[in-house]
Design a protein around this motif. Sequence first.
Motif, PDB file in Angstrom:
ATOM      1  N   PHE A  48       9.835  30.966  21.768  1.00 37.41           N
ATOM      2  CA  PHE A  48      10.723  31.730  22.648  1.00 37.41           C
ATOM      3  C   PHE A  48      11.926  30.893  23.078  1.00 37.41           C
ATOM      4  CE2 PHE A  48       6.823  34.331  23.533  1.00 37.41           C
ATOM      5  CZ  PHE A  48       7.323  35.501  22.998  1.00 37.41           C
ATOM      6  N   LEU A  49      11.740  29.593  23.269  1.00 34.43           N
ATOM      7  CA  LEU A  49      12.848  28.724  23.648  1.00 34.43           C
ATOM      8  C   LEU A  49      13.869  28.637  22.512  1.00 34.43           C
ATOM      9  CD1 LEU A  49      14.023  26.813  25.773  1.00 34.43           C
ATOM     10  CD2 LEU A  49      12.729  24.950  24.714  1.00 34.43           C
ATOM     11  N   VAL A  50      13.385  28.500  21.287  1.00 38.89           N
ATOM     12  CA  VAL A  50      14.287  28.462  20.130  1.00 38.89           C
ATOM     13  C   VAL A  50      15.079  29.768  20.047  1.00 38.89           C
ATOM     14  CG1 VAL A  50      14.395  28.451  17.605  1.00 38.89           C
ATOM     15  CG2 VAL A  50      12.924  26.807  18.810  1.00 38.89           C
ATOM     16  N   TYR A  51      14.398  30.878  20.245  1.00 36.86           N
ATOM     17  CA  TYR A  51      15.087  32.179  20.199  1.00 36.86           C
ATOM     18  C   TYR A  51      16.144  32.284  21.290  1.00 36.86           C
ATOM     19  CZ  TYR A  51      15.986  37.158  20.669  1.00 36.86           C
ATOM     20  OH  TYR A  51      16.613  38.374  20.781  1.00 36.86           O
ATOM     21  N   ALA A  52      15.787  31.874  22.519  1.00 39.60           N
ATOM     22  CA  ALA A  52      16.712  32.000  23.651  1.00 39.60           C
ATOM     23  C   ALA A  52      17.959  31.145  23.461  1.00 39.60           C
ATOM     24  CB  ALA A  52      16.002  31.612  24.945  1.00 39.60           C
ATOM     25  N   LEU A  53      17.803  29.987  22.807  1.00 34.50           N
ATOM     26  CA  LEU A  53      18.925  29.064  22.623  1.00 34.50           C
ATOM     27  C   LEU A  53      19.645  29.261  21.285  1.00 34.50           C
ATOM     28  CD1 LEU A  53      17.291  25.772  23.976  1.00 34.50           C
ATOM     29  CD2 LEU A  53      18.812  27.345  25.192  1.00 34.50           C
ATOM     30  N   TRP A  54      19.161  30.192  20.476  1.00 34.60           N
ATOM     31  CA  TRP A  54      19.755  30.395  19.156  1.00 34.60           C
ATOM     32  C   TRP A  54      21.194  30.890  19.292  1.00 34.60           C
ATOM     33  CZ3 TRP A  54      17.395  28.811  14.820  1.00 34.60           C
ATOM     34  CH2 TRP A  54      17.962  29.163  13.586  1.00 34.60           C
ATOM     35  N   PRO A  55      22.127  30.309  18.544  1.00 31.74           N
ATOM     36  CA  PRO A  55      23.531  30.728  18.650  1.00 31.74           C
ATOM     37  C   PRO A  55      23.714  32.224  18.383  1.00 31.74           C
ATOM     38  CG  PRO A  55      23.341  28.709  17.363  1.00 31.74           C
ATOM     39  CD  PRO A  55      21.944  29.203  17.590  1.00 31.74           C
ATOM     40  N   GLY A  56      24.457  32.866  19.279  1.00 32.16           N
ATOM     41  CA  GLY A  56      24.726  34.284  19.118  1.00 32.16           C
ATOM     42  C   GLY A  56      23.730  35.199  19.794  1.00 32.16           C
ATOM     43  N   VAL A  57      22.593  34.650  20.252  1.00 29.85           N
ATOM     44  CA  VAL A  57      21.593  35.473  20.933  1.00 29.85           C
ATOM     45  C   VAL A  57      21.953  35.615  22.408  1.00 29.85           C
ATOM     46  CG1 VAL A  57      19.188  35.585  21.691  1.00 29.85           C
ATOM     47  CG2 VAL A  57      19.724  34.888  19.354  1.00 29.85           C
ATOM     48  N   LYS A  58      21.995  36.845  22.887  1.00 25.20           N
ATOM     49  CA  LYS A  58      22.252  37.094  24.311  1.00 25.20           C
ATOM     50  C   LYS A  58      20.915  37.165  25.036  1.00 25.20           C
ATOM     51  CE  LYS A  58      26.594  39.606  23.574  1.00 25.20           C
ATOM     52  NZ  LYS A  58      27.328  40.891  23.783  1.00 25.20           N
ATOM     53  N   PHE A  59      20.654  36.158  25.851  1.00 29.43           N
ATOM     54  CA  PHE A  59      19.370  36.062  26.554  1.00 29.43           C
ATOM     55  C   PHE A  59      19.670  35.893  28.038  1.00 29.43           C
ATOM     56  CE2 PHE A  59      15.326  34.342  27.863  1.00 29.43           C
ATOM     57  CZ  PHE A  59      14.416  34.915  26.985  1.00 29.43           C
ATOM     58  N   GLN A  60      19.480  36.961  28.805  1.00 26.78           N
ATOM     59  CA  GLN A  60      19.842  36.911  30.216  1.00 26.78           C
ATOM     60  C   GLN A  60      18.817  36.135  31.050  1.00 26.78           C
ATOM     61  OE1 GLN A  60      19.471  40.405  32.719  1.00 26.78           O
ATOM     62  NE2 GLN A  60      18.229  41.470  31.186  1.00 26.78           N
ATOM     63  N   LEU A  61      19.306  35.458  32.062  1.00 23.73           N
ATOM     64  CA  LEU A  61      18.435  34.748  32.988  1.00 23.73           C
ATOM     65  C   LEU A  61      17.795  35.746  33.952  1.00 23.73           C
ATOM     66  CD1 LEU A  61      20.696  31.672  33.865  1.00 23.73           C
ATOM     67  CD2 LEU A  61      18.710  31.726  32.329  1.00 23.73           C
TER      68      LEU A  61
END
Length: 301
Positions: A48-61
């Motif tokens: 999940f951390l890799v996904y959240a930090l993946w370039p272009g992924v919008k992951f809201q706090l």
Amino acid sequence: MNAKAFSLALFSVVIWGSSFAAIRVGLQGGYDTGQNVLVRFLIASSLFLVYALWPGVKFQLPHKGDLLRLLFLGWIGISVYHIFVTFGMETISAGTAGMLVGSGPIFTALIAAVVLKERLTRIGWLGMAIGFIGISFIAFGSNGGALTLTNGALLVVIAAFASAAFFVFQKPLLKKYTAIELTAYFTWAGTLPFFIFSPGLVTTLQNATLEAHLATLYVGIFPAAIAYVTWATALSLANASSVSSVIYLEPAVAIVVSWMWLHELPTGVSLIGGIIAIAGVILVNALGRSKRVLSPEIAEA
């Protein structure tokens, strides 16, 4: 429940059903119980951390007002559930654990009736009573030929209740967050208590068998990460009671996989209890709910 929600829920249940045998393989192959839980969720949290930090992924706090709820639900649905299931499986079979967890919809209906004031018909209450009788048979029949309640069975029953509460109360948060965001928050929150099991982890990783490592890796990627995302997506598409009813298929998957992988079957008494519990679940979900118009809050749950 629409076809997409059903397909996603079914995928999750099949993956979760297979996890009981995989967990047992990890425990038999050299993993300490607590360390097995920790490694599984370190893997899931990393994904999940890799996904959240993946370039272009919008992951809201997460919103500040949701932090306590996210932490609490993560601890209930991840920490309590997985600690209790894994420690419970030290003394009961994978199939028995699957049957006890498969009774979760009975607890979901009970929570909805008590907390959300969702009305059950007389048939619904009868189905719930039948379900609890089945759960009792499974639990008391888990110790071979002796009709005694083992600590392992009790732990898994508590885990099933925790899981039911988790499924009901996460539903409103799906209006604010995507399924993968919400699952990531729960996974990160639920992983924190597992670090208490970190002493001696390096030695365990060096000594465990290859099969145990592969089984633990499988549980960390699929049941602990991907299946939770697909389940949360299903919850966002349909009501929690309908989605949770699919869980009654989980015991069958758990029994088949544990038989094929471990040559392990539950006791006859537990199998009878499983059939009774599933009958109760079907009765509650098919005929047990009042046909009256529900309030928006209850309908959402």
